[in-house]
Design an enzyme around this catalytic site. Structure first.
Site, PDB file in Angstrom:
ATOM      1  N   LYS A 189      -0.365   7.899   8.410  1.00 23.35           N
ATOM      2  CA  LYS A 189       0.092   6.545   8.088  1.00 23.35           C
ATOM      3  C   LYS A 189       1.604   6.459   8.205  1.00 23.35           C
ATOM      4  O   LYS A 189       2.306   7.418   7.894  1.00 23.35           O
ATOM      5  CB  LYS A 189      -0.318   6.170   6.649  1.00 23.35           C
ATOM      6  CG  LYS A 189      -1.787   5.786   6.512  1.00 23.35           C
ATOM      7  CD  LYS A 189      -2.022   5.119   5.167  1.00 23.35           C
ATOM      8  CE  LYS A 189      -3.498   4.875   4.903  1.00 23.35           C
ATOM      9  NZ  LYS A 189      -3.754   4.437   3.521  1.00 23.35           N
TER      10      LYS A 189
ATOM     11  N   ARG B   4     -11.478  -3.642  -6.518  1.00 26.47           N
ATOM     12  CA  ARG B   4     -11.130  -5.067  -6.482  1.00 26.47           C
ATOM     13  C   ARG B   4     -12.314  -5.937  -6.146  1.00 26.47           C
ATOM     14  O   ARG B   4     -12.492  -7.001  -6.710  1.00 26.47           O
ATOM     15  CB  ARG B   4     -10.043  -5.309  -5.419  1.00 26.47           C
ATOM     16  CG  ARG B   4      -8.677  -4.962  -5.901  1.00 26.47           C
ATOM     17  CD  ARG B   4      -7.751  -4.778  -4.755  1.00 26.47           C
ATOM     18  NE  ARG B   4      -8.109  -3.576  -4.008  1.00 26.47           N
ATOM     19  CZ  ARG B   4      -7.367  -3.047  -3.066  1.00 26.47           C
ATOM     20  NH1 ARG B   4      -6.244  -3.619  -2.718  1.00 26.47           N
ATOM     21  NH2 ARG B   4      -7.732  -1.942  -2.451  1.00 26.47           N
TER      22      ARG B   4
ATOM     23  N   SER C 157      -1.182  -3.771  -1.430  1.00 32.54           N
ATOM     24  CA  SER C 157       0.177  -3.493  -0.944  1.00 32.54           C
ATOM     25  C   SER C 157       0.353  -4.055   0.458  1.00 32.54           C
ATOM     26  O   SER C 157       1.399  -4.617   0.784  1.00 32.54           O
ATOM     27  CB  SER C 157       0.436  -1.978  -0.916  1.00 32.54           C
ATOM     28  OG  SER C 157       0.307  -1.430  -2.197  1.00 32.54           O
TER      29      SER C 157
ATOM     30  N   HIS D 221      -1.864  -2.333  -9.277  1.00 26.05           N
ATOM     31  CA  HIS D 221      -1.844  -0.898  -9.616  1.00 26.05           C
ATOM     32  C   HIS D 221      -1.404  -0.710 -11.066  1.00 26.05           C
ATOM     33  O   HIS D 221      -1.983   0.097 -11.807  1.00 26.05           O
ATOM     34  CB  HIS D 221      -0.844  -0.141  -8.736  1.00 26.05           C
ATOM     35  CG  HIS D 221      -1.185  -0.055  -7.270  1.00 26.05           C
ATOM     36  ND1 HIS D 221      -0.307  -0.436  -6.290  1.00 26.05           N
ATOM     37  CD2 HIS D 221      -2.292   0.386  -6.630  1.00 26.05           C
ATOM     38  CE1 HIS D 221      -0.849  -0.221  -5.097  1.00 26.05           C
ATOM     39  NE2 HIS D 221      -2.065   0.268  -5.271  1.00 26.05           N
TER      40      HIS D 221
HETATM   41  P1  ADP Z   1      -5.304   3.950  -0.959  1.00 25.98           P
HETATM   42  O1  ADP Z   1      -4.617   4.080   0.359  1.00 25.98           O
HETATM   43  O2  ADP Z   1      -5.735   5.234  -1.572  1.00 25.98           O
HETATM   44  O3  ADP Z   1      -6.389   2.886  -1.031  1.00 25.98           O
HETATM   45  P2  ADP Z   1      -3.704   2.143  -2.532  1.00 25.98           P
HETATM   46  O4  ADP Z   1      -2.291   2.332  -2.961  1.00 25.98           O
HETATM   47  O5  ADP Z   1      -3.976   0.989  -1.609  1.00 25.98           O
HETATM   48  O6  ADP Z   1      -4.107   3.510  -1.911  1.00 25.98           O
HETATM   49  O7  ADP Z   1      -4.637   2.000  -3.794  1.00 25.98           O
HETATM   50  C1  ADP Z   1      -4.754   3.012  -4.759  1.00 25.98           C
HETATM   51  C2  ADP Z   1      -5.883   2.661  -5.721  1.00 25.98           C
HETATM   52  O8  ADP Z   1      -5.535   1.464  -6.423  1.00 25.98           O
HETATM   53  C3  ADP Z   1      -7.227   2.368  -5.075  1.00 25.98           C
HETATM   54  O9  ADP Z   1      -8.231   2.815  -5.946  1.00 25.98           O
HETATM   55  C4  ADP Z   1      -7.273   0.877  -4.974  1.00 25.98           C
HETATM   56  O10 ADP Z   1      -8.599   0.399  -4.952  1.00 25.98           O
HETATM   57  C5  ADP Z   1      -6.563   0.499  -6.259  1.00 25.98           C
HETATM   58  N1  ADP Z   1      -5.952  -0.826  -6.186  1.00 25.98           N
HETATM   59  C6  ADP Z   1      -5.100  -1.300  -5.254  1.00 25.98           C
HETATM   60  N2  ADP Z   1      -4.752  -2.576  -5.510  1.00 25.98           N
HETATM   61  C7  ADP Z   1      -5.419  -2.931  -6.650  1.00 25.98           C
HETATM   62  C8  ADP Z   1      -5.514  -4.133  -7.423  1.00 25.98           C
HETATM   63  N3  ADP Z   1      -4.889  -5.246  -7.040  1.00 25.98           N
HETATM   64  N4  ADP Z   1      -6.295  -4.120  -8.519  1.00 25.98           N
HETATM   65  C9  ADP Z   1      -6.974  -3.002  -8.853  1.00 25.98           C
HETATM   66  N5  ADP Z   1      -6.946  -1.847  -8.166  1.00 25.98           N
HETATM   67  C10 ADP Z   1      -6.182  -1.801  -7.082  1.00 25.98           C
END
Ligand code: ADP
Length: 168
Positions: free
Chosen positions: A41, A90, A128, A17
């Site tokens: 969630k 990703r 995460s 992130h």
């Molecule tokens: P959500 O529940 O909206 O998917 P996340 O916190 O999992 O929330 O992710 C928020 C955003 O960050 C999403 O666009 C996700 O694709 C991106 N993201 C999560 N992990 C990574 C990573 N390792 N590299 C790039 N983008 C990421």
């Protein structure tokens, strides 16, 4: 280039992130990292904890703010007078859902563009949920999380999650 909102669960914020936030902060005048409140969630960290961790991790980025919202993303974007939504991609597996969301948001508000930033290869496997799973089994996740997040993970799962364990 205007104001962008980067929405997500951020439970917790990872280095993947952070890479997206840092790169977005170079493109946009202002970036708002927005924690989504999703009643369906059950997060590991409260909304307040997630906001606080992101604030600490983004302290070195003067044009980044942190907020939270429930309900429609496009309403939050409008409220903040932003003109773009940032999402990270990703892998191909992210694509279909993200594509649907981007098209839906475009229908709901044609003035807002979704901008995708591709993950750096070193973070392409990072999520995460995977970090939480590894930490829950006592695995070392110190390469994947900002330092301030690590200490909070250690509070939940013990010191082995931040490489302090000598068991092997
Ligand atoms: P959500 O529940 O909206 O998917 P996340 O916190 O999992 O929330 O992710 C928020 C955003 O960050 C999403 O666009 C996700 O694709 C991106 N993201 C999560 N992990 C990574 C990573 N390792 N590299 C790039 N983008 C990421």
């Amino acid at each position: 280039m205007g104001i962008a909102v980067y929405p997500g669960s951020f439970d917790p914020v990872t280095n993947g992130h952070m890479d997206i936030v840092e790169r977005a902060a170079q493109i946009f005048d202002q970036v708002i990292v927005a924690v989504v409140i999703n009643p369906d969630k059950k997060p590991l960290f409260t909304m307040e904890e997630r906001v606080e961790m992101i604030k600490q991790a983004c302290a070195h980025l003067p044009n980044v703010r942190v907020g939270y919202f429930s309900g429609l993303l496009v309403d939050f974007v409008k409220q903040e007078k932003a003109n773009a939504i940032i999402r990270g991609l990703r892998a191909v597996s992210d694509f279909e859902y993200e594509f649907q969301m981007a098209l839906m948001n475009k229908k709901l508000n044609p003035d807002v563009e979704t901008v995708f930033l591709t993950s750096q290869s070193e973070y392409a496997f990072l999520s995460s949920s995977l970090v939480k799973e590894v930490a829950s089994f006592g695995g070392d996740v110190c390469h994947f999380l900002p330092r301030t997040v690590l200490s909070r993970m250690a509070e939940k799962y013990g010191n082995s999650v931040c490489g302090k364990s000598v068991t092997r």
